[in-house]
Design a protein around this motif. Structure first.
Motif, short mmCIF file in Angstrom:
data_model
loop_
_atom_site.label_atom_id
_atom_site.label_comp_id
_atom_site.label_asym_id
_atom_site.label_seq_id
_atom_site.Cartn_x
_atom_site.Cartn_y
_atom_site.Cartn_z
N LEU A 1 0.83 -1.20 0.00
CA LEU A 1 0.00 0.00 0.00
C LEU A 1 0.86 1.26 0.00
N PHE A 2 1.93 1.23 0.78
CA PHE A 2 2.84 2.39 0.84
C PHE A 2 3.49 2.65 -0.51
N ILE A 3 3.95 1.58 -1.15
CA ILE A 3 4.58 1.73 -2.47
C ILE A 3 3.56 2.25 -3.48
N SER A 4 2.34 1.76 -3.41
CA SER A 4 1.30 2.21 -4.35
C SER A 4 1.01 3.69 -4.18
N ILE A 5 0.85 4.13 -2.92
CA ILE A 5 0.58 5.54 -2.66
C ILE A 5 1.74 6.40 -3.12
N LEU A 6 2.97 5.96 -2.82
CA LEU A 6 4.14 6.71 -3.24
C LEU A 6 4.23 6.80 -4.76
N ALA A 7 3.94 5.69 -5.44
CA ALA A 7 3.98 5.69 -6.90
C ALA A 7 2.96 6.66 -7.48
N LEU A 8 1.75 6.68 -6.89
CA LEU A 8 0.72 7.61 -7.35
C LEU A 8 1.13 9.05 -7.10
N THR A 9 1.77 9.30 -5.95
CA THR A 9 2.22 10.66 -5.63
C THR A 9 3.29 11.12 -6.60
N GLN A 10 4.25 10.24 -6.89
CA GLN A 10 5.31 10.59 -7.82
C GLN A 10 4.76 10.76 -9.24
N LEU B 1 11.44 2.49 -7.68
CA LEU B 1 12.13 1.21 -7.86
C LEU B 1 12.95 0.83 -6.64
N ILE B 2 13.66 1.83 -6.06
CA ILE B 2 14.47 1.56 -4.88
C ILE B 2 13.59 1.10 -3.71
N LEU B 3 12.50 1.83 -3.49
CA LEU B 3 11.59 1.46 -2.40
C LEU B 3 10.92 0.13 -2.66
N LEU B 4 10.64 -0.15 -3.93
CA LEU B 4 10.04 -1.44 -4.27
C LEU B 4 11.00 -2.58 -3.97
N ILE B 5 12.28 -2.38 -4.32
CA ILE B 5 13.29 -3.40 -4.02
C ILE B 5 13.43 -3.60 -2.51
N LEU B 6 13.46 -2.47 -1.78
CA LEU B 6 13.56 -2.57 -0.32
C LEU B 6 12.33 -3.27 0.28
N ALA B 7 11.16 -2.96 -0.28
CA ALA B 7 9.94 -3.58 0.23
C ALA B 7 9.95 -5.09 -0.03
N VAL B 8 10.39 -5.47 -1.24
CA VAL B 8 10.46 -6.90 -1.56
C VAL B 8 11.47 -7.60 -0.65
N ALA B 9 12.64 -6.94 -0.46
CA ALA B 9 13.66 -7.53 0.41
C ALA B 9 13.16 -7.67 1.84
N LEU B 10 12.46 -6.63 2.33
CA LEU B 10 11.94 -6.69 3.69
C LEU B 10 10.86 -7.76 3.82
#
Length: 295
Positions: free
Chosen positions: A34-43, A201-210
């Motif tokens: 959800l965080f990544i989705s909101i951030l992507a929409l904001t960007q 992309l960076i946050l997505l990678i971090l989210a996947v890793a986490l």
């Protein structure tokens, strides 16, 4: 330090019920998504705003300047054709075409005034030069309508042409400026878009890793103690009751491990008592009794 932190994590997980542990892992993954989705929409919104500003200002002003140059050339060429055309019946068509070009010039100038963001005074100079040239063009058309062709032609050469040259010179300066503004705005828009994509992309990678780390931690917190209990059960089926079950968690697996430890301890006690009784009986003491009551 990392190992100590990992052990602390596992200890915390071990004190959470399996149901709650799984819900927690799914919830964290869902929140990250959800965080990544909101951030992507904001960007994406920021990138769209940049493109909108580029379209409304830089691109609009550049297009307006180019249309001003085209319409001024059309008006000047039509005025020249009118001055050399001997057929006065065509004058009304010439006048209509020139008036139309001048009105288009004014419309493009209004667009330029609202979209040109640079405060260098070029738009004001262009507006003044356009008004002066328009007045001269109307005066020349009036002279041609009244039959004063030579006077009109002289006015074109001595006044109108220099005024038109000044108008074209200012238009070229505006054109150069708007092109620079357009290129700068486009570069900024591309930079914003690239930065937004990189950040997502960076946050997505971090989210996947986490998420993977959480999944591994939860899996280990379940499979490791289960494997320990499984090994103890296998050894017990082979008659080996010396297995050490170290898991002391408060979840369902911890209760299973505690029951297995209790079973091992009870069976070991029974077998030890039987060994003692057999040893006493081998010595001829058939009156020996078990120390522990058998169930």
């Amino acid at each position: 330090m990392c190992r100590l932190y990992g052990r602390m994590e596992l200890a915390m997980l071990n004190n959470i019920k399996l149901k709650h542990r799984l819900i927690l892992s799914f919830s964290v993954t869902l929140l990250l998504t959800l965080f990544i989705s909101i951030l992507a929409l904001t960007q994406l919104k920021a990138a769209n705003q940049g493109l909108q500003l580029f379209s409304e200002h830089a691109l609009a002003s550049d297009s307006a300047v180019k249309m001003c140059r085209i319409n001024s050339n059309v008006a000047a060429r039509t005025l020249r054709d009118m001055s050399i055309d001997p057929n006065t019946q065509n004058f009304s068509d010439y006048r209509s075409k020139i008036t139309e070009s001048i009105n288009a010039l004014q419309d493009n100038l209004n667009t330029l005034k609202t979209s040109y963001t640079k405060k260098d005074g070029l738009v004001e100079k262009y507006e003044t030069a356009l008004k002066s040239w328009s007045i001269l063009a109307n005066q020349i058309m009036d002279l041609l309508d009244s039959g004063q062709r030579e006077t009109a032609q002289t006015m074109i050469l001595q006044e109108c042409t220099p005024a038109l040259d000044g108008l074209i010179r200012i238009a070229k300066e505006l054109d150069t400026s708007t092109v620079a503004i357009k290129n700068d705005a486009l570069a900024k828009s591309q930079t914003t878009t690239n930065r937004s994509v990189t950040l997502v992309l960076i946050l997505l990678i971090l989210a996947v890793a986490l998420s993977l780390l959480i999944a591994v931690r939860v899996t280990v917190s379940i499979t490791k103690p289960l494997k320990e209990v499984e090994n103890a059960a296998i050894r017990m089926s082979e008659g080996l009751l010396d297995s050490q079950i170290t898991n002391t968690s408060k979840d369902e697996i911890g209760q299973l491990a505690a029951n297995m430890r209790s079973s091992l301890t009870t069976l070991s006690g029974y077998i030890g008592d039987i060994d003692r009784a057999m040893e006493e009986m081998s010595k001829g003491n058939f009156a020996t009794k078990p120390l522990k009551p058998f169930i």
